[in-house]
Design a protein around this motif. Structure first.
Motif, PDB file in Angstrom:
ATOM      1  N   ALA A   1       1.351  15.787 -11.554  1.00  0.00           N
ATOM      2  CA  ALA A   1       1.049  14.598 -12.459  1.00  0.00           C
ATOM      3  C   ALA A   1      -0.461  14.881 -13.095  1.00  0.00           C
ATOM      4  N   ALA A   2      -1.476  15.440 -12.578  1.00  0.00           N
ATOM      5  CA  ALA A   2      -2.785  15.730 -13.139  1.00  0.00           C
ATOM      6  C   ALA A   2      -2.697  16.857 -14.198  1.00  0.00           C
ATOM      7  N   LYS A   3      -1.734  17.690 -14.141  1.00  0.00           N
ATOM      8  CA  LYS A   3      -1.835  18.782 -15.213  1.00  0.00           C
ATOM      9  C   LYS A   3      -0.482  19.011 -16.018  1.00  0.00           C
ATOM     10  N   HIS A  26       4.021   2.942  -4.857  1.00  0.00           N
ATOM     11  CA  HIS A  26       3.263   2.216  -3.956  1.00  0.00           C
ATOM     12  C   HIS A  26       3.114   3.120  -2.756  1.00  0.00           C
ATOM     13  N   LEU A  27       1.933   3.656  -2.462  1.00  0.00           N
ATOM     14  CA  LEU A  27       1.873   4.614  -1.409  1.00  0.00           C
ATOM     15  C   LEU A  27       1.196   3.991  -0.121  1.00  0.00           C
ATOM     16  N   LEU A  28       1.189   2.607  -0.014  1.00  0.00           N
ATOM     17  CA  LEU A  28       0.640   1.764   1.144  1.00  0.00           C
ATOM     18  C   LEU A  28      -0.931   2.016   1.212  1.00  0.00           C
ATOM     19  N   TYR A  29      -1.227   2.815   2.033  1.00  0.00           N
ATOM     20  CA  TYR A  29      -2.628   3.465   2.310  1.00  0.00           C
ATOM     21  C   TYR A  29      -3.239   4.722   1.753  1.00  0.00           C
ATOM     22  N   GLY A  30      -4.426   4.622   1.313  1.00  0.00           N
ATOM     23  CA  GLY A  30      -5.019   5.675   0.678  1.00  0.00           C
ATOM     24  C   GLY A  30      -4.905   6.935   1.261  1.00  0.00           C
ATOM     25  N   ASN A  31      -4.879   7.041   2.653  1.00  0.00           N
ATOM     26  CA  ASN A  31      -4.742   8.333   3.331  1.00  0.00           C
ATOM     27  C   ASN A  31      -3.413   8.905   2.962  1.00  0.00           C
ATOM     28  N   PHE A  32      -2.333   8.250   2.514  1.00  0.00           N
ATOM     29  CA  PHE A  32      -1.281   8.715   2.297  1.00  0.00           C
ATOM     30  C   PHE A  32      -1.233   9.695   1.042  1.00  0.00           C
ATOM     31  N   ILE A  33      -2.126   9.317   0.233  1.00  0.00           N
ATOM     32  CA  ILE A  33      -2.358  10.128  -0.978  1.00  0.00           C
ATOM     33  C   ILE A  33      -2.170  11.542  -0.634  1.00  0.00           C
ATOM     34  N   TYR A  34      -3.030  11.764   0.577  1.00  0.00           N
ATOM     35  CA  TYR A  34      -3.097  13.247   1.045  1.00  0.00           C
ATOM     36  C   TYR A  34      -1.812  13.840   1.269  1.00  0.00           C
ATOM     37  N   THR A  35      -0.844  12.810   1.779  1.00  0.00           N
ATOM     38  CA  THR A  35       0.278  13.497   2.194  1.00  0.00           C
ATOM     39  C   THR A  35       1.361  13.904   0.948  1.00  0.00           C
ATOM     40  N   GLY A  36       0.892  13.100  -0.156  1.00  0.00           N
ATOM     41  CA  GLY A  36       1.660  13.318  -1.509  1.00  0.00           C
ATOM     42  C   GLY A  36       0.745  14.184  -2.395  1.00  0.00           C
ATOM     43  N   PHE A  37      -0.085  14.770  -1.945  1.00  0.00           N
ATOM     44  CA  PHE A  37      -1.207  15.205  -2.777  1.00  0.00           C
ATOM     45  C   PHE A  37      -0.652  16.463  -3.825  1.00  0.00           C
ATOM     46  N   ASP A  38       0.352  17.208  -3.315  1.00  0.00           N
ATOM     47  CA  ASP A  38       0.731  18.283  -4.214  1.00  0.00           C
ATOM     48  C   ASP A  38       1.425  17.812  -5.469  1.00  0.00           C
ATOM     49  N   SER A  39       2.070  16.804  -5.610  1.00  0.00           N
ATOM     50  CA  SER A  39       2.836  16.430  -6.880  1.00  0.00           C
ATOM     51  C   SER A  39       1.780  15.829  -7.719  1.00  0.00           C
ATOM     52  N   GLY A  80       8.802  21.650  -8.354  1.00  0.00           N
ATOM     53  CA  GLY A  80       9.718  21.031  -9.316  1.00  0.00           C
ATOM     54  C   GLY A  80      10.430  19.841  -8.906  1.00  0.00           C
ATOM     55  N   MET A  81      10.521  20.006  -7.597  1.00  0.00           N
ATOM     56  CA  MET A  81      11.771  19.406  -6.887  1.00  0.00           C
ATOM     57  C   MET A  81      11.328  17.643  -7.134  1.00  0.00           C
ATOM     58  N   GLY A  82      10.390  17.172  -6.799  1.00  0.00           N
ATOM     59  CA  GLY A  82      10.138  15.727  -7.060  1.00  0.00           C
ATOM     60  C   GLY A  82      10.252  15.237  -8.533  1.00  0.00           C
ATOM     61  N   CYS A 111       8.434   9.323   2.608  1.00  0.00           N
ATOM     62  CA  CYS A 111       8.267  10.502   1.993  1.00  0.00           C
ATOM     63  C   CYS A 111       7.604  10.902   0.920  1.00  0.00           C
ATOM     64  N   GLU A 112       6.132  10.569   1.043  1.00  0.00           N
ATOM     65  CA  GLU A 112       5.243  10.693   0.197  1.00  0.00           C
ATOM     66  C   GLU A 112       5.161  11.835  -0.782  1.00  0.00           C
ATOM     67  N   ASN A 113       5.670  12.938  -0.250  1.00  0.00           N
ATOM     68  CA  ASN A 113       5.787  14.279  -1.010  1.00  0.00           C
ATOM     69  C   ASN A 113       6.678  14.226  -2.424  1.00  0.00           C
ATOM     70  N   ILE A 114       7.835  13.386  -2.006  1.00  0.00           N
ATOM     71  CA  ILE A 114       8.746  13.536  -3.127  1.00  0.00           C
ATOM     72  C   ILE A 114       8.252  12.339  -3.987  1.00  0.00           C
ATOM     73  N   MET A 115       7.980  11.329  -3.430  1.00  0.00           N
ATOM     74  CA  MET A 115       7.742  10.171  -4.115  1.00  0.00           C
ATOM     75  C   MET A 115       6.442  10.275  -5.055  1.00  0.00           C
ATOM     76  N   THR A 116       5.686  10.972  -4.888  1.00  0.00           N
ATOM     77  CA  THR A 116       4.514  11.260  -5.996  1.00  0.00           C
ATOM     78  C   THR A 116       4.903  12.025  -7.030  1.00  0.00           C
ATOM     79  N   GLY A 117       5.993  13.046  -6.650  1.00  0.00           N
ATOM     80  CA  GLY A 117       6.498  13.782  -7.804  1.00  0.00           C
ATOM     81  C   GLY A 117       7.638  13.169  -8.453  1.00  0.00           C
TER      82      GLY A 117
END
Lengths: 324, 333
Positions: free
Chosen positions: A96-98, A78-91, B127-129, A57-63
């Protein structure tokens, strides 16, 4: 000092940093069993509280990393593969960046997002990307790309101790075993590159997996009487501008070897920096050796065709020298 | 009329009066912002919390600074309810240097980490995560702190909700999912874009669910009490769906860019009546049960209005941010 491959060196850095600071926590898919070997034994040593197996669940993991960091921890996601950064990209991109900026520095976000990037293993297009061009453009995150086991250890320790979100991206083709210092305070500062070969004719700036290939190319060029200044860039945000500009002043010629696709790559950005700040030292155009503008194919013969190889680097430099 | 207080044992009149006053503070701040936006008094767009005050306040009334909240683009109410400074919030919305975020976040990013306010959020379910991460931290600290994600019916359709419920249930995190169902996902009625009942989404994860009248402060307080206690006692997450109504548009000034209306004005007016509006319902209760006289209420209204006026004056008179601050706080070199 002992010779180690990439994954054991990463594991060593994690073991040392988790021992040093109990606010360091790590979570990811298969963190306990460790698919690739970075996290082997961590759960046994530090417990299931600090080393957590997550669902996929990369989406929640990054957040979660942002929330846990804001609440005082130093999470390693730990996101395993770089492509999964895209899956978790929203957070990553929106939080994180802002968050620190949007709240005028109210909060520090000491996060490490780690992933394996790049091709060379017939993993095909969805497990072989180089996602750092998008990350470099976010602004609020640092990005480091070690090239071998020694730099992998030194940079990971710096990343964990850094108070910003840091992307720690290791090349899938991690290269041969290198001497890795046992010193548990061995760090490589983020933002510093390393000149790993000295020469006067041309500068090669290499990133991650391209460093070993550039080193091999350097040897071939040496045999032909061409002296190469080889810079292992290590850090993409921030970039060590002083070192690359000083090298260019010496050689007057530069190529950048980057496993990303060319459009808005690290190579194209470095090229822009050099033409802005060191144009008058250039004896020839800045050249970029990058992956071809396609997805990474599966079949080895296709894959090695699109990813820069030693011969591509050598050819590029030979063409460059013939221009003059 | 639905009784506002029929089964409360652990909620005193003093509690209810405190809650009422804070709800009023939110209402009057939002009313000001709704008016002021017409004159272009501040730079950005605002999403107002009017009509939903009985959700944030009764829940946050039970929290302290070590508890965390993460909220939505409609986040002024949560900020105030959790103890955020009204002057600094107003100055932030006015884009001033004295704002809680120095004028760099604005309406959609009001935050105060010292008060456990992770902040409003411009991304629906964004904000969920963050809230889950804070819940994980509280769980590991073992300090009994809870973490609340305020989200809307629109955010309930984001996949990250499922990821969050799964992990919170799996790890028994002290998390409260507070869904404010205000019936509209931006400009579309939620029934047109949502299958099933939102509260039922908690069920397969084994998360206790509470469905409440979100315009009844006491109902919300009771459900929140259960959820907060569960979190504090390490009993894991809870899910509350509070039914309410967004009395204002998705965003102020929306009819300047929308090509048509999307709801009946009679429907809006219905929710502003004594039977429906959360603040009027509390006032009716106070008067019917002789807790407050009409004069008392008028006096409180004036007190709160004065405080809002002060905050607005503070915001207007505050200096613009120094432009050098635009280059600060992005990354620590």
């Amino acid at each position: 000092m002992s010779k180690q491959r990439m994954m054991p060196a990463i594991n060593l850095a994690l073991q040392e940093e988790m021992k040093r600071d109990n606010r360091v926590i790590l979570y990811g898919e298969d963190a306990g069993i460790s698919l690739l070997g970075q996290t082997t034994g961590l759960q046994e040593n530090f417990g299931k509280d600090r080393v957590r197996d997550t669902p996929i669940c990369e989406n929640i993991m990054t957040g979660m990393a942002v929330g846990a960091a804001a609440a005082g921890y130093r999470p390693i996601c730990h996101l395993l593969y770089g492509n999964f950064i895209y899956t978790g990209f929203d957070s990553i991109a929106n939080q994180a960046a802002k968050l620190k900026y949007m709240t005028a520095g109210q909060v520090k976000l000491p996060i490490v997002y780690m992933a394996v990037i790049g091709g060379g293993r017939s993993a095909a297009a969805q497990h072989s990307d180089i996602p750092y061009p998008a990350l470099m453009n976010l602004g609020g995150v640092k990005v480091v790309v070690p090239s071998n086991s020694r730099t992998a250890k030194g940079l990971l320790k710096s990343a964990i101790r850094d108070d910003n979100p840091v992307f720690y991206l290791t090349a899938a083709g991690g290269g041969r075993p290198e001497e890795v210092p046992d010193d548990d305070n061995y760090i490589i500062p983020i933002g510093k590159s390393e000149v790993i070969n000295q020469g006067n004719d041309v500068t090669i700036i290499s990133i991650g997996s391209m460093t070993l290939k550039s080193l091999q190319a350097t040897k071939k060029l040496n045999e032909k009487g061409v002296g190469v200044d080889l810079i292992d860039l290590l850090s993409l945000v921030p970039i060590d501008e002083d070192t690359i500009i000083n090298s260019l002043k010496k050689t007057g010629r530069v190529i950048i070897v980057d496993e990303a696709r060319d459009i808005c790559s690290a190579a194209s950005h470095i090229s822009a920096i050099l033409s802005d700040k060191a144009f008058k030292y250039l004896k020839s155009p800045i050249k970029r050796v990058t992956v071809k503008d396609v997805a990474i194919p599966y079949s080895p013969i296709l894959e090695s065709h699109v990813i820069p190889e030693v011969a591509d680097i050598v050819n590029c430099i030979e063409e460059l020298l013939e221009l003059n | 009329m639905m009784s506002i207080k029929n089964y409360v044992n652990n909620l005193s009149d003093e509690d209810l009066k405190r809650i009422y006053k804070k709800m009023l503070m939110i209402r009057k701040c939002e009313e000001h912002l709704g008016e002021a936006t017409k004159n272009g008094a501040f730079p950005g767009a605002v999403h107002l919390y009017i009509g939903q005050e009985a959700i944030a306040v009764p829940l946050c009334d039970q929290l302290n600074d070590s508890d965390w909240i993460s909220s939505t683009h409609r986040g002024h109410g949560h900020f105030i309810a959790k103890g955020g400074d009204v002057k600094k919030m107003m100055a932030e919305i006015y884009g001033k240097s004295t704002g809680i975020c120095g004028g760099k976040g604005g309406s959609m990013h009001v935050a105060d980490f010292k008060k456990g306010i992770i902040g409003a959020n411009g991304v629906v379910a964004g904000g969920m995560g963050l809230a889950v991460g804070a819940a994980l931290a509280s769980k590991m600290d073992g300090n009994g702190a809870v973490s609340i994600i305020f989200f809307g019916d629109g955010a309930a359709n984001q996949g990250v909700l499922m990821e969050a419920m799964n992990i919170c249930s799996l790890w028994n995190l002290p998390m409260i999912f507070m869904c404010e169902n205000n019936q509209y996902s931006e400009f579309t009625h939620t029934s047109e874009v949502t299958s099933g009942k939102i509260v039922d989404r908690a069920e397969p994860f084994g998360i206790p669910k509470y469905e409440v009248d979100g315009n009844n402060a006491v109902d919300v307080w009771q459900a929140a009490y259960q959820a907060v206690q569960r979190g504090r006692n390490d009993e894991g997450p809870s899910f509350i769906e509070a039914h309410t109504y967004r009395q204002r548009g998705h965003v102020e000034f929306e009819y300047t860019f929308l090509s048509r209306t999307y709801r009946d004005q009679n429907e809006v007016e219905l929710w502003k009546t004594n039977d429906k509006d959360p603040i009027l319902r509390l006032e009716s209760y106070f008067i019917e049960h002789n807790k407050y006289s009409g004069d008392d209420i008028e006096k409180i209204q004036k007190e709160v209005q004065d405080e809002v006026d002060d905050a607005v004056k503070f915001a207007i008179e505050s200096p613009e941010p120094d432009i050098t601050s635009a280059m600060e706080h992005m990354i620590e070199r």
